[in-house]
Enzyme design. Structure first.
Site, mmCIF file in Angstrom:
data_model
loop_
_atom_site.group_PDB
_atom_site.id
_atom_site.type_symbol
_atom_site.label_atom_id
_atom_site.label_comp_id
_atom_site.label_asym_id
_atom_site.label_seq_id
_atom_site.Cartn_x
_atom_site.Cartn_y
_atom_site.Cartn_z
ATOM 1 N N ASP A 140 -9.495 26.780 -9.869
ATOM 2 C CA ASP A 140 -10.576 27.784 -9.950
ATOM 3 C C ASP A 140 -10.081 29.057 -10.610
ATOM 4 O O ASP A 140 -8.892 29.246 -10.769
ATOM 5 C CB ASP A 140 -10.918 28.329 -8.556
ATOM 6 C CG ASP A 140 -11.433 27.351 -7.581
ATOM 7 O OD1 ASP A 140 -11.816 26.276 -7.981
ATOM 8 O OD2 ASP A 140 -11.457 27.725 -6.388
ATOM 9 N N LYS B 204 -15.400 28.260 -10.578
ATOM 10 C CA LYS B 204 -16.729 28.370 -9.974
ATOM 11 C C LYS B 204 -16.816 29.759 -9.426
ATOM 12 O O LYS B 204 -16.058 30.147 -8.558
ATOM 13 C CB LYS B 204 -16.862 27.381 -8.812
ATOM 14 C CG LYS B 204 -17.489 26.101 -9.205
ATOM 15 C CD LYS B 204 -18.142 25.448 -8.008
ATOM 16 C CE LYS B 204 -19.109 24.377 -8.432
ATOM 17 N NZ LYS B 204 -20.290 24.901 -9.109
ATOM 18 N N MET C 160 -18.942 35.670 -0.349
ATOM 19 C CA MET C 160 -19.898 35.615 -1.474
ATOM 20 C C MET C 160 -21.127 36.486 -1.201
ATOM 21 O O MET C 160 -22.257 36.085 -1.498
ATOM 22 C CB MET C 160 -20.351 34.156 -1.718
ATOM 23 C CG MET C 160 -19.208 33.234 -2.094
ATOM 24 S SD MET C 160 -19.672 31.509 -2.157
ATOM 25 C CE MET C 160 -19.572 31.020 -0.431
HETATM 26 N N1 SAH Z 1 -12.283 28.750 0.112
HETATM 27 C C1 SAH Z 1 -12.235 30.197 0.017
HETATM 28 C C2 SAH Z 1 -13.599 30.823 -0.157
HETATM 29 C C3 SAH Z 1 -14.259 30.463 -1.465
HETATM 30 S S1 SAH Z 1 -15.824 31.218 -1.652
HETATM 31 C C4 SAH Z 1 -11.522 30.755 1.274
HETATM 32 O O1 SAH Z 1 -11.289 30.006 2.219
HETATM 33 O O2 SAH Z 1 -11.177 31.934 1.274
HETATM 34 C C5 SAH Z 1 -15.409 32.619 -2.626
HETATM 35 C C6 SAH Z 1 -15.508 33.859 -1.790
HETATM 36 O O3 SAH Z 1 -14.348 34.016 -1.015
HETATM 37 C C7 SAH Z 1 -15.598 35.146 -2.581
HETATM 38 O O4 SAH Z 1 -16.927 35.380 -3.010
HETATM 39 C C8 SAH Z 1 -15.168 36.154 -1.558
HETATM 40 O O5 SAH Z 1 -16.198 36.411 -0.645
HETATM 41 C C9 SAH Z 1 -14.091 35.386 -0.820
HETATM 42 N N2 SAH Z 1 -12.749 35.693 -1.320
HETATM 43 C C10 SAH Z 1 -11.870 34.845 -1.860
HETATM 44 N N3 SAH Z 1 -10.703 35.468 -2.133
HETATM 45 C C11 SAH Z 1 -10.858 36.751 -1.740
HETATM 46 C C12 SAH Z 1 -10.015 37.890 -1.733
HETATM 47 N N4 SAH Z 1 -8.769 37.851 -2.196
HETATM 48 N N5 SAH Z 1 -10.508 39.051 -1.234
HETATM 49 C C13 SAH Z 1 -11.743 39.113 -0.751
HETATM 50 N N6 SAH Z 1 -12.582 38.070 -0.740
HETATM 51 C C14 SAH Z 1 -12.151 36.901 -1.216
#
Ligand code: SAH
Length: 275
Positions: free
Chosen positions: A48, A70, A184
């Site tokens: 990703d 994505k 998100m």
């Molecule tokens: N599988 C991932 C989430 C994917 S959905 C997990 O477990 O973290 C993508 C969302 O994750 C983003 O829109 C945001 O809300 C969050 N996200 C991912 N990385 C982030 C980061 N470093 N800081 C803040 N939010 C994050």
């Protein structure tokens, strides 16, 4: 070296297998030992756009790299194409690592991919990762739970705003009175905040947004439910960000005010005050 110290044997990724690997919230320091071992064995790396280039660099130079990002609001690979690529690479007999931000099974579509691989008869393994909604909060000094403050924490997607096909019952979540951690949520934050206020959550409820948590670009805005939309806009905070609404945010502010507390993992960035 660390593995020898721990007596940890890194798992072996066989040819033709696909591993769904969590890369953690961003900083390479948040990778697990198994994630590092998996990436180092990759012959095909499907990833990703939330994955740090330094993490991608852990894969052998000879590995085929397939960027299939994505991210909300941007043109991105179709899920069907990602699954097709995983199946194709595995059938070529490659060791396939599907690298995902955070944990593959938390808002990461990992379950869809695992089911599709199972249907295709391709062996698949899940390598867990630290999820942004928990590790990202901790990095910003916000406890997910605190004794006497909350007894539960809700991980929810902000995509599911009112009117969305999979809309959540925000009024029920407001009544629950437990902190909400929203993934998100940036795009639909106005709708989500309005729905929670309509559901009876007081406007003074502490709220925060943490962008790019755990990375050197981490930024945090602390406000209230009534003002979080404005505060985020004024600070110019953008995705990826976690939004958290609830009493645990106030704990973070209290912690930050103690002279003893080394503000955990807050490498700079402006912070708006409460209000
Ligand atoms: N599988 C991932 C989430 C994917 S959905 C997990 O477990 O973290 C993508 C969302 O994750 C983003 O829109 C945001 O809300 C969050 N996200 C991912 N990385 C982030 C980061 N470093 N800081 C803040 N939010 C994050």
């Amino acid at each position: 070296m660390l593995e020898a110290l721990l007596g940890h044997r890194p798992p072996v990724l066989p040819p033709g297998h696909v591993w769904l690997v969590g890369a953690g919230p961003g900083d390479p320091g948040q990778l697990t030992l198994d994630a590092v071992a998996a990436i180092a064995q990759a012959e095909a790396l499907v990833h990703d756009d939330l994955v740090d280039p330094r993490i991608l660099a852990l894969a052998p130079e000879s590995a085929t790299r397939l960027f299939m990002g994505k991210r909300g609001g941007r043109p991105s690979a179709r899920q069907a194409d990602i699954i097709a690529a995983l199946i194709r690479e595995a059938r070529l007999g490659r060791r396939v690592v599907r690298l995902k931000g955070g944990d593959p099974f938390v808002f990461g579509r990992g379950a869809e991919e695992a089911l599709a691989l199972a249907d295709a008869g391709i062996p698949c393994r899940i390598v867990p990762g630290l999820t942004a909604g928990l590790a990202g909060l901790a990095a910003a000094g916000i406890p997910a739970t605190q004794r006497g403050v909350n007894q539960a924490v809700v991980l929810a997607t902000g995509h599911a705003a009112a009117g969305a096909e999979d809309a959540l019952d925000w009024a029920a979540l407001a009544r629950l009175g437990q902190p909400l951690v929203l993934y998100m949520a940036m795009r639909r934050l106005p709708e989500v905040a309005a729905a929670l206020l309509r559901g009876g959550l007081p406007p003074g409820t502490p709220a925060a947004a943490v962008a790019e948590a755990t990375t050197p670009r981490q930024r945090k805005v602390v406000s209230t439910l009534g003002n979080i939309v404005d505060a985020v806009r004024r600070a110019g905070l953008a995705a990826p960000a976690i939004v958290v609404i609830g009493g645990v945010v106030a704990t973070a502010a209290a912690l930050a005010q103690r002279p003893m507390a080394d503000s955990p993992g807050q490498p700079g960035g402006p912070e708006a005050g409460l209000g």
